[in-house]
Design a protein around this motif. Structure first.
Motif, PDB file in Angstrom:
ATOM      1  N   UNK A  88       7.098 -30.392  60.007  1.00  0.00           N
ATOM      2  CA  UNK A  88       6.665 -30.808  61.345  1.00  0.00           C
ATOM      3  C   UNK A  88       5.961 -29.625  61.992  1.00  0.00           C
ATOM      4  N   UNK A  89       5.018 -29.933  62.874  1.00  0.00           N
ATOM      5  CA  UNK A  89       4.180 -28.879  63.428  1.00  0.00           C
ATOM      6  C   UNK A  89       4.202 -28.772  64.931  1.00  0.00           C
ATOM      7  N   UNK A  90       4.975 -29.646  65.596  1.00  0.00           N
ATOM      8  CA  UNK A  90       5.048 -29.560  67.049  1.00  0.00           C
ATOM      9  C   UNK A  90       6.444 -29.960  67.504  1.00  0.00           C
ATOM     10  N   UNK A  91       6.680 -29.883  68.798  1.00  0.00           N
ATOM     11  CA  UNK A  91       7.954 -30.257  69.395  1.00  0.00           C
ATOM     12  C   UNK A  91       7.685 -31.319  70.441  1.00  0.00           C
ATOM     13  N   UNK A  92       8.504 -32.362  70.430  1.00  0.00           N
ATOM     14  CA  UNK A  92       8.332 -33.484  71.355  1.00  0.00           C
ATOM     15  C   UNK A  92       9.607 -33.686  72.159  1.00  0.00           C
ATOM     16  N   UNK A  93       9.414 -33.993  73.448  1.00  0.00           N
ATOM     17  CA  UNK A  93      10.534 -34.367  74.313  1.00  0.00           C
ATOM     18  C   UNK A  93      10.226 -35.704  74.968  1.00  0.00           C
ATOM     19  N   UNK A  94      11.260 -36.519  75.104  1.00  0.00           N
ATOM     20  CA  UNK A  94      11.152 -37.747  75.877  1.00  0.00           C
ATOM     21  C   UNK A  94      11.762 -37.473  77.246  1.00  0.00           C
ATOM     22  N   UNK A  95      11.029 -37.850  78.299  1.00  0.00           N
ATOM     23  CA  UNK A  95      11.450 -37.582  79.669  1.00  0.00           C
ATOM     24  C   UNK A  95      11.527 -38.869  80.470  1.00  0.00           C
ATOM     25  N   UNK A  96      12.246 -38.802  81.582  1.00  0.00           N
ATOM     26  CA  UNK A  96      12.118 -39.850  82.572  1.00  0.00           C
ATOM     27  C   UNK A  96      10.732 -39.749  83.204  1.00  0.00           C
ATOM     28  N   UNK A  97      10.096 -40.883  83.409  1.00  0.00           N
ATOM     29  CA  UNK A  97       8.734 -40.891  83.937  1.00  0.00           C
ATOM     30  C   UNK A  97       8.615 -40.144  85.261  1.00  0.00           C
ATOM     31  N   UNK A  98       9.639 -40.245  86.096  1.00  0.00           N
ATOM     32  CA  UNK A  98       9.593 -39.571  87.395  1.00  0.00           C
ATOM     33  C   UNK A  98       9.788 -38.069  87.295  1.00  0.00           C
ATOM     34  N   UNK A 126      15.290 -35.420  76.276  1.00  0.00           N
ATOM     35  CA  UNK A 126      15.916 -35.194  74.974  1.00  0.00           C
ATOM     36  C   UNK A 126      14.816 -34.899  73.952  1.00  0.00           C
ATOM     37  N   UNK A 127      15.105 -34.022  72.976  1.00  0.00           N
ATOM     38  CA  UNK A 127      14.126 -33.773  71.911  1.00  0.00           C
ATOM     39  C   UNK A 127      14.027 -34.996  71.025  1.00  0.00           C
ATOM     40  N   UNK A 128      12.857 -35.211  70.442  1.00  0.00           N
ATOM     41  CA  UNK A 128      12.656 -36.399  69.630  1.00  0.00           C
ATOM     42  C   UNK A 128      11.777 -36.082  68.431  1.00  0.00           C
ATOM     43  N   UNK A 129      11.713 -37.011  67.523  1.00  0.00           N
ATOM     44  CA  UNK A 129      10.875 -36.964  66.329  1.00  0.00           C
ATOM     45  C   UNK A 129      11.172 -35.736  65.475  1.00  0.00           C
TER      46      UNK A 129
END
Length: 393
Positions: A123-133, A103-106
């Motif tokens: 904002x200057x970048x794009x962040x995603x949170x992922x499942x570690x695997x 999912x996108x975050x921040x």
């Protein structure tokens, strides 16, 4: 109330970013307004679009060059934000279509979710949170989109003996474009911050009960608003220490938009279990103090927040800025030792840092990378070229 004096420039910026509705708890210095300092502080706090709108609304008397500088940045940021948001949705589609939990975050998400106009948040970048695997799979997918891990992380992940240690002790992986691209910084995360600060959340903990959100016409699944608030307190508070008005602007907008509908019992249980309930209360107290709105009523606490020291330290950074550090590890460490809930939480942080120092193979490879950095950069480029099917240049 707190006996704190602030500059007129900072007072205006607080009003621009937070739209306070109550009496100010501060005394504003009785000196003339310095428009150049106002613009400089707006840049530091990363609230230039909000500052520009405020200047126009209040018709502040500022020199033309200051007004033009803020206007030009605001127009450029609006174009950049919309381009980044389009990229954000496209990459989210690519990841989820290939069964990567993400999912996108921040910044990109909060600009769209919380602000009256998404172009108002810098904002200057794009962040995603992922499942570690899913980290390795996501790297393959994002490589086809023209983004690859920076040379340092590529080296660590390519060493089989320590790759799992890296994933266990870190939380993010910066990616850079292989060719010229509007987006210069893309990050994937599998934890909220370094595990040694003991805020650990898995993907399932954050996104196990997602909500649908329309982003540029695409329905995406993101964590529920309670977890959005939790992630914000961790990042903006526990990591960034509320150093900039941009962070508080996010927090206040989330509270104004959703506080009455949030499950505060859940928020208090989770923040207490992870040892940062007091940081949550300090943050709610500061937000209420600055805006004149009572956010602490949701947490049903009897103690007074924020503490004078917490508020003074934060305002000192807002007024005088803060030196940039190559690494903020120790700054974050001491802040969390100071503001986490119990001694058991603080001892867990100390123990986790000691445990990190026992990962001798990982530390050895990190040292090797810094000693052989130019060679590793060439190795990374050759590996990326091979993976993407391009010839070495």
């Amino acid at each position: 109330m707190y006996g704190i004096d602030i500059s007129r420039e900072l007072a205006y910026l607080i009003e621009a970013a937070l739209s306070p509705s109550g009496k100010s708890p501060f005394t504003v210095a009785d000196v003339s307004f310095d428009a150049q300092r106002f613009a400089t502080l707006a840049k530091w706090h990363q609230v230039r679009p909000l500052a520009f709108e405020y200047m126009q609304e209040k018709r502040l008397d500022v020199p033309d060059h200051v007004l033009l500088m803020l206007r030009d940045f605001t127009l450029g940021q609006a174009v950049t934000n919309m381009a980044f948001l389009s990229i954000c949705v496209r990459l989210y589609n690519r990841l989820t279509e290939n069964h990567v939990r993400a999912f996108p975050m921040k910044g990109a998400l909060w600009a769209w979710m919380l602000y009256e106009k998404p172009t108002l948040r810098e904002f200057g970048d794009i962040d995603y949170f992922l499942g570690k695997n899913d980290v390795y799979k996501s790297l393959d997918i994002l490589l086809t989109e023209g983004f690859a891990a920076d040379s340092y992380r590529h080296y660590l992940l390519s060493q089989k003996a320590i790759a799992s240690d890296y994933l266990d002790t870190d939380y993010q992986l910066p990616l850079t474009p292989l060719q010229e691209n509007t987006l210069q910084s893309l990050e994937i995360q599998w934890n909220c911050t370094y595990p040694r600060y003991c805020y650990n959340f898995t993907f399932d903990e954050l996104a196990g009960d997602p909500i649908g959100f329309d982003m540029m016409g695409r329905q995406i699944l993101v964590p529920k608003m309670e977890n959005q608030l939790i992630m914000m307190v961790i990042h903006h508070g526990g990591v960034e220490q509320w150093d900039k008005l941009k962070y508080m602007a996010d927090f206040v907008r989330l509270l104004d938009k959703s506080a009455d509908q949030l499950d505060w019992g859940y928020i208090n249980r989770v923040s207490s279990a992870k040892g940062f309930n007091k940081l949550l209360l300090q943050s709610l107290g500061v937000a209420g103090c600055l805006t004149g709105r009572d956010y602490l009523r949701h947490a049903t606490v009897s103690a007074d927040y924020p503490s004078p020291g917490f508020l003074r330290d934060m305002l000192m950074h807002w007024e005088d800025e803060r030196p940039s550090l190559k690494t903020k590890t120790w700054r974050i460490f001491f802040y969390n030792i100071k503001y986490r809930d119990k001694w058991s939480d603080k001892l867990s942080i100390i123990a986790a840092h000691i445990g990190y120092l026992t990962r001798w193979r990982l530390l050895w490879h990190k040292m090797v990378w810094y000693r052989k950095k130019p060679l590793n950069e060439a190795d990374r480029n050759r590996a990326i070229n091979a993976m993407s099917g391009r010839e070495n240049v």
